[in-house]
Design a protein around this motif. Structure first.
Motif, PDB file in Angstrom:
ATOM      1  N   LEU A 104       0.872  -1.165   0.000  1.00  0.00           N
ATOM      2  CA  LEU A 104       0.000   0.000   0.000  1.00  0.00           C
ATOM      3  C   LEU A 104       0.914   1.220   0.000  1.00  0.00           C
ATOM      4  O   LEU A 104       1.646   1.447   0.959  1.00  0.00           O
ATOM      5  N   GLU A 105       0.859   1.986  -1.066  1.00  0.00           N
ATOM      6  CA  GLU A 105       1.859   3.040  -1.282  1.00  0.00           C
ATOM      7  C   GLU A 105       1.201   4.395  -1.469  1.00  0.00           C
ATOM      8  O   GLU A 105       0.238   4.547  -2.217  1.00  0.00           O
ATOM      9  N   ARG A 106       1.719   5.397  -0.803  1.00  0.00           N
ATOM     10  CA  ARG A 106       1.294   6.790  -0.982  1.00  0.00           C
ATOM     11  C   ARG A 106       2.458   7.528  -1.620  1.00  0.00           C
ATOM     12  O   ARG A 106       3.513   7.674  -1.012  1.00  0.00           O
ATOM     13  N   SER A 107       2.284   7.976  -2.840  1.00  0.00           N
ATOM     14  CA  SER A 107       3.422   8.546  -3.554  1.00  0.00           C
ATOM     15  C   SER A 107       2.980   9.690  -4.452  1.00  0.00           C
ATOM     16  O   SER A 107       1.784   9.939  -4.646  1.00  0.00           O
ATOM     17  N   ASN A 108       3.968  10.389  -5.014  1.00  0.00           N
ATOM     18  CA  ASN A 108       3.712  11.454  -5.967  1.00  0.00           C
ATOM     19  C   ASN A 108       3.816  10.903  -7.386  1.00  0.00           C
ATOM     20  O   ASN A 108       4.728  10.152  -7.700  1.00  0.00           O
ATOM     21  N   ILE A 109       2.867  11.282  -8.217  1.00  0.00           N
ATOM     22  CA  ILE A 109       2.964  11.007  -9.641  1.00  0.00           C
ATOM     23  C   ILE A 109       2.930  12.346 -10.372  1.00  0.00           C
ATOM     24  O   ILE A 109       2.565  13.370  -9.786  1.00  0.00           O
ATOM     25  N   PRO A 136       3.297  17.576  -9.893  1.00  0.00           N
ATOM     26  CA  PRO A 136       3.170  16.425  -8.997  1.00  0.00           C
ATOM     27  C   PRO A 136       1.767  16.322  -8.402  1.00  0.00           C
ATOM     28  O   PRO A 136       1.169  17.324  -8.012  1.00  0.00           O
ATOM     29  N   GLN A 137       1.235  15.112  -8.351  1.00  0.00           N
ATOM     30  CA  GLN A 137      -0.071  14.858  -7.755  1.00  0.00           C
ATOM     31  C   GLN A 137       0.046  13.656  -6.822  1.00  0.00           C
ATOM     32  O   GLN A 137       0.718  12.683  -7.140  1.00  0.00           O
ATOM     33  N   LEU A 138      -0.597  13.751  -5.665  1.00  0.00           N
ATOM     34  CA  LEU A 138      -0.573  12.633  -4.725  1.00  0.00           C
ATOM     35  C   LEU A 138      -1.430  11.486  -5.250  1.00  0.00           C
ATOM     36  O   LEU A 138      -2.470  11.712  -5.863  1.00  0.00           O
ATOM     37  N   CYS A 139      -0.973  10.276  -4.959  1.00  0.00           N
ATOM     38  CA  CYS A 139      -1.694   9.102  -5.433  1.00  0.00           C
ATOM     39  C   CYS A 139      -1.569   7.990  -4.393  1.00  0.00           C
ATOM     40  O   CYS A 139      -0.504   7.795  -3.803  1.00  0.00           O
ATOM     41  N   LEU A 140      -2.653   7.291  -4.142  1.00  0.00           N
ATOM     42  CA  LEU A 140      -2.647   6.105  -3.283  1.00  0.00           C
ATOM     43  C   LEU A 140      -2.712   4.878  -4.192  1.00  0.00           C
ATOM     44  O   LEU A 140      -3.637   4.765  -4.998  1.00  0.00           O
ATOM     45  N   ILE A 141      -1.728   4.002  -4.055  1.00  0.00           N
ATOM     46  CA  ILE A 141      -1.628   2.848  -4.940  1.00  0.00           C
ATOM     47  C   ILE A 141      -1.696   1.559  -4.127  1.00  0.00           C
ATOM     48  O   ILE A 141      -0.967   1.397  -3.145  1.00  0.00           O
ATOM     49  N   ILE A 142      -2.570   0.671  -4.536  1.00  0.00           N
ATOM     50  CA  ILE A 142      -2.613  -0.677  -3.977  1.00  0.00           C
ATOM     51  C   ILE A 142      -1.987  -1.597  -5.018  1.00  0.00           C
ATOM     52  O   ILE A 142      -2.500  -1.736  -6.130  1.00  0.00           O
ATOM     53  N   TRP A 143      -0.872  -2.211  -4.648  1.00  0.00           N
ATOM     54  CA  TRP A 143      -0.167  -3.107  -5.565  1.00  0.00           C
ATOM     55  C   TRP A 143      -0.638  -4.541  -5.346  1.00  0.00           C
ATOM     56  O   TRP A 143      -0.558  -5.072  -4.249  1.00  0.00           O
ATOM     57  N   ALA A 144      -1.134  -5.154  -6.413  1.00  0.00           N
ATOM     58  CA  ALA A 144      -1.487  -6.582  -6.411  1.00  0.00           C
ATOM     59  C   ALA A 144      -0.560  -7.249  -7.415  1.00  0.00           C
ATOM     60  O   ALA A 144      -0.861  -7.316  -8.608  1.00  0.00           O
ATOM     61  N   GLY A 145       0.583  -7.703  -6.925  1.00  0.00           N
ATOM     62  CA  GLY A 145       1.619  -8.153  -7.841  1.00  0.00           C
ATOM     63  C   GLY A 145       2.131  -6.959  -8.616  1.00  0.00           C
ATOM     64  O   GLY A 145       2.548  -5.947  -8.036  1.00  0.00           O
TER      65      GLY A 145
END
Length: 465
Positions: free
Chosen positions: A406-411, A417-426
């Motif tokens: 579960l990653e909170r990062s800038n894209i 730059p915009q904040l993004c919450l990413i759920i990685w499934a593989g």
């Protein structure tokens, strides 16, 4: 304080070998004696089960199970099995279990004597006990203690930076066989028993609850049953002077709903040892959990089986209305003008005109009535756009077990730059954005709130890039 009331066992030598020295404990039908083994001259503990007026056959079953369990396991922080024999004297009859003696006091005794523990010391105790539970739960079948509490945990004196050596004792409530359709004995201690044990069921996670409740006693100085509760959740935060990370960890250890609790000693240990510098905490300065931001239109539904996040479109028709007017003024006249020329380009333009207008109207309707839906249950994760019951997946659904991060990062969008919450499934990622150019964007506060909710439900730390 050691009880000296030996009664019938005063100056007794059991089996002509174990010379009684002191009584360590006594409860209905049972005594725990400190004795000297005359063959080895070592101090050993003899636990007695006697056939008196309070004897019940269930006591004998648990007593024999304790002996069998200690005989089958070997761990330096657990008493060693030494002997088992029958008592047959004029004044008493029953059975005796002999185990190694650990010269240390229980946590309960030390707490009552005024000893206190800081957060780092409590974490040391937690890690030591989790290592013991890892060993017990890895047995086949798993050995479930079922009575983790301060009186069953021994601790030696402090030594340098070490809180002391930690031991787990009293396996009189142990469960070694799990039968889903059988009726289990209700054992445990009030305040340290998870709800499922009240129905006679236990799992490895049940021991985690007992450990969590024990640690809450250490950080608050209060018995867990004396602390306020809400929906069976122990509300210990106001009485504990500990970090938000440790508070959140204890909360996950003592979740009353089994499926929401940390599931294994290994998982609990990894969560406790996770480097704080790699964890993003949305509300670092407070023990409080982030609430839904005031005015947010996001819908969050969750229970033990699923979590659902529904995001409504931002801005409605305002921006798209301007686009539509511009389209009507600038683009449509070109189509019409070219169409009147009668050439092939004009014919194609007229054919595409209804299609383009249809697409534009679809976007307008989506911006008004559509929604973005993230859905995770025990089987899979999906992210989709929905309109009037129709669903289009932005990513193909993935198996729930594939979720690893579960990653909170800038894209970057148009170099901004915009904040993004990413759920990685593989290698597949499911994203929630704060970008204002995204119809289904969220605010930074909403992103932090959703990140915390997903972190708690998935039991994953939030990594920050």
């Amino acid at each position: 304080m050691i009880n000296q009331d030996l009664g019938d066992f005063a100056k007794e030598t059991l089996l002509e070998r174990y010379e009684v020295q002191q009584q360590l404990g006594k409860k209905a039908g049972r005594r725990t004696l400190l004795t000297r083994d005359l063959q080895t001259q070592e101090l050993v503990v003899v636990k007695l089960l006697t056939f008196d007026d309070e004897f019940q056959w269930e006591d004998l079953k648990l007593f024999e199970r304790e002996a069998e369990t200690l005989k089958s396991i070997s761990h330096p922080a657990i008493p060693s099995y030494l002997n088992y024999f029958e008592l047959d004297a004029a004044n008493y009859k029953g059975f005796a279990l002999v185990q190694s003696y650990i010269p240390a006091q229980s946590l309960e005794t030390q707490l009552k004597a005024g000893r206190s523990f800081n957060e780092q010391e409590v974490k040391q105790i937690a890690k030591a006990l989790l290592e013991i539970l890892k060993y017990l739960h890895s047995q086949q079948p798993p050995v479930i203690h079922r009575d983790i509490k301060p009186s069953n945990i021994l601790l030696t004196n402090r030594s340098g930076n070490s809180v002391g050596d930690v031991y787990l004792v009293d396996f009189g409530s142990v469960q070694t066989i799990i039968r889903s359709n059988s009726t289990m004995t209700i054992v445990g201690s009030y305040g340290y028993m998870p709800p499922e044990q009240f129905s006679g069921k236990a799992s490895p996670a049940s021991d985690l609850y007992g450990l969590g409740a024990t640690l809450i006693y250490l950080v608050t100085g209060q018995h867990p049953a004396d602390l306020p509760q809400q929906d069976l959740v122990i509300k210990f935060e106001q009485a504990a002077n500990i970090s938000p990370d440790f508070s959140n960890w204890l909360r996950r250890m003592t979740q009353p709903i089994l499926s929401q609790r940390l599931a294994s000693a290994q998982q609990a240990l990894q969560s406790l040892q996770a480097p704080t510098k790699q964890i993003y905490t949305a509300n670092k300065e407070s023990n409080l959990i982030l609430d839904k931001p005031f005015g947010s239109t996001i819908v969050l539904n969750k229970n033990a089986d699923f979590i659902e996040i529904i995001i409504s479109p931002k801005g409605g028709m305002s921006k798209l209305g301007v686009m539509f007017v511009w389209y009507c003024i600038s683009v449509i006249p070109i189509y019409i003008a070219v169409g009147f020329t009668g050439n092939l380009l004009g014919i194609l333009s007229n054919l595409l005109l209804p299609l383009n207008i249809g697409i534009l109207f679809f976007v307008i309707i989506m911006s008004t009535f559509g929604r973005k839906r993230l859905f995770i249950n025990k089987r899979q994760i999906s992210l989709s756009h929905e309109l009037f019951g129709m669903r289009r997946y932005t990513r193909f659904p993935s198996a729930r077990k594939n979720i690893i991060r579960l990653e909170r990062s800038n894209i970057y969008y148009n170099l901004a730059p915009q904040l993004c919450l990413i759920i990685w499934a593989g290698l597949i990622k499911y994203e929630i954005h704060t970008s204002q150019n995204n119809m289904f964007s969220v605010s930074t506060l909403e992103l932090d709130w959703l990140a915390q909710e997903l972190s708690d439900w998935l039991d994953l730390p939030i990594t920050k890039e």
